[in-house]
Scaffold this active site. Structure first.
Site, PDB file in Angstrom:
ATOM      1  N   GLU A  82       0.764  -1.442  -0.065  1.00 40.53           N
ATOM      2  CA  GLU A  82      -0.120   0.187  -0.073  1.00 40.53           C
ATOM      3  C   GLU A  82       0.937   1.160  -0.061  1.00 40.53           C
ATOM      4  OE1 GLU A  82      -3.229  -0.188  -0.707  1.00 40.53           O
ATOM      5  OE2 GLU A  82      -3.138  -2.330  -0.062  1.00 40.53           O
ATOM      6  N   HIS A 130       1.880   1.969  -3.445  1.00 36.92           N
ATOM      7  CA  HIS A 130       0.866   2.741  -4.094  1.00 36.92           C
ATOM      8  C   HIS A 130       0.762   4.330  -3.874  1.00 36.92           C
ATOM      9  CE1 HIS A 130      -1.474  -0.375  -5.991  1.00 36.92           C
ATOM     10  NE2 HIS A 130      -1.781  -0.875  -5.007  1.00 36.92           N
ATOM     11  N   HIS A 160      -0.600  -1.947  -9.723  1.00 44.81           N
ATOM     12  CA  HIS A 160      -0.389  -3.331  -9.875  1.00 44.81           C
ATOM     13  C   HIS A 160       0.547  -3.780 -10.764  1.00 44.81           C
ATOM     14  CE1 HIS A 160      -4.070  -3.596  -7.069  1.00 44.81           C
ATOM     15  NE2 HIS A 160      -3.043  -3.590  -6.312  1.00 44.81           N
ATOM     16  N   CYS A 161       1.056  -4.991 -10.587  1.00 47.06           N
ATOM     17  CA  CYS A 161       2.006  -5.547 -11.589  1.00 47.06           C
ATOM     18  C   CYS A 161       1.550  -6.938 -11.886  1.00 47.06           C
ATOM     19  CB  CYS A 161       3.444  -5.784 -10.989  1.00 47.06           C
ATOM     20  SG  CYS A 161       4.905  -6.462 -11.855  1.00 47.06           S
ATOM     21  N   CYS A 175       6.290 -10.391  -7.744  1.00 50.67           N
ATOM     22  CA  CYS A 175       6.557  -8.845  -7.290  1.00 50.67           C
ATOM     23  C   CYS A 175       5.684  -8.466  -6.311  1.00 50.67           C
ATOM     24  CB  CYS A 175       6.318  -8.117  -8.445  1.00 50.67           C
ATOM     25  SG  CYS A 175       6.437  -6.348  -8.230  1.00 50.67           S
ATOM     26  N   CYS A 179       9.800  -6.969  -8.687  1.00 59.95           N
ATOM     27  CA  CYS A 179      10.391  -7.301  -9.882  1.00 59.95           C
ATOM     28  C   CYS A 179      11.262  -6.014 -10.528  1.00 59.95           C
ATOM     29  CB  CYS A 179       9.197  -7.545 -11.019  1.00 59.95           C
ATOM     30  SG  CYS A 179       8.534  -6.002 -11.701  1.00 59.95           S
ATOM     31  N   CYS A 189       9.380  -2.907 -11.264  1.00 55.34           N
ATOM     32  CA  CYS A 189       8.891  -1.809 -10.125  1.00 55.34           C
ATOM     33  C   CYS A 189      10.043  -1.323  -9.316  1.00 55.34           C
ATOM     34  CB  CYS A 189       7.846  -2.899  -9.071  1.00 55.34           C
ATOM     35  SG  CYS A 189       6.569  -3.088 -10.264  1.00 55.34           S
TER      36      CYS A 189
END
Ligand SMILES: [Zn+2]
Ligand SMILES: [Zn+2]
Length: 186
Positions: free
Chosen positions: A135, A138, A144-145, A150, A169, A172
């Site tokens: 979170e 975000h 989102h991936c 990830c 990952c 990200c």
């Protein structure tokens, strides 16, 4: 502490075991290399109770937190023992507005009953920490991936959550580093 270090506050809303915010702050510092500290707790968010659903409206609590001045904090994570919902889901483990200032994490569905001041198992703490990091990212504008390996992969249930790693990952990872600014990672 460096001037460019991002400061993250972890704050409990209502009755939450006092070890939880400490564990979450330690994960934020350890995995994301941000300066995380535990803030004095806030009241139980009675104002957000939906009487039909007997759950708490995450959007209402987030709005309240976004308008609360948390001095010196760049981002704030609210931790709750109560069950959260957003209108389109039956429940959520956590909630954050992309790029916002505040995010929420609920302990309510993370394992055994977490009512009152019962001690929490390490599995529950680990799940809560994972949601916290997800979170918080975000709040730094990560989306989102698709990669299940990830941290930013979406978890709809505990099984998926347990499969999700604490790490990013490689895409990200770069996104996060850019979002917090190169200086804070060194
Ligand atoms: Zn998410
Ligand atoms: Zn990713």
């Amino acid at each position: 502490m460096k001037d460019n270090m991002h400061r993250i506050g972890v704050v409990c809303l209502g009755d939450v075991d006092s070890t939880v915010p400490k564990v979450l702050a330690a994960h934020i510092s350890g995995y994301l290399n941000l300066d995380a500290s535990v803030l004095p707790p806030l009241y139980h968010p009675a104002y957000a109770l939906n009487r039909q659903r007997l759950q708490y409206d995450a959007g209402v609590i987030l709005k309240e937190m976004e308008s609360t001045p948390f001095d010196g904090m760049d981002k704030v994570i609210g931790v709750l023992g109560v069950d959260l919902f957003v209108p389109i889901f039956t429940h959520v483990f956590g909630e954050a507005r992309q790029g916002g200032k505040a995010a929420l994490v609920s302990l309510s569905r993370l394992g055994e009953k977490t009512v009152g001041s019962m001690p929490m198992s390490s599995a529950v703490l680990e799940r809560a920490a994972k949601i916290t990091l997800h979170e918080l990212c975000h709040l730094y504008n990560l989306s989102h991936c698709m990669d299940p390996n990830c941290l930013m992969h979406f978890s709809g249930d505990l099984n998926q959550l347990d499969q999700t790693p604490f790490s990013f990952c490689r895409y990200c990872a770069v996104f996060f580093r850019d979002a917090v600014g190169a200086g804070s990672a060194s």
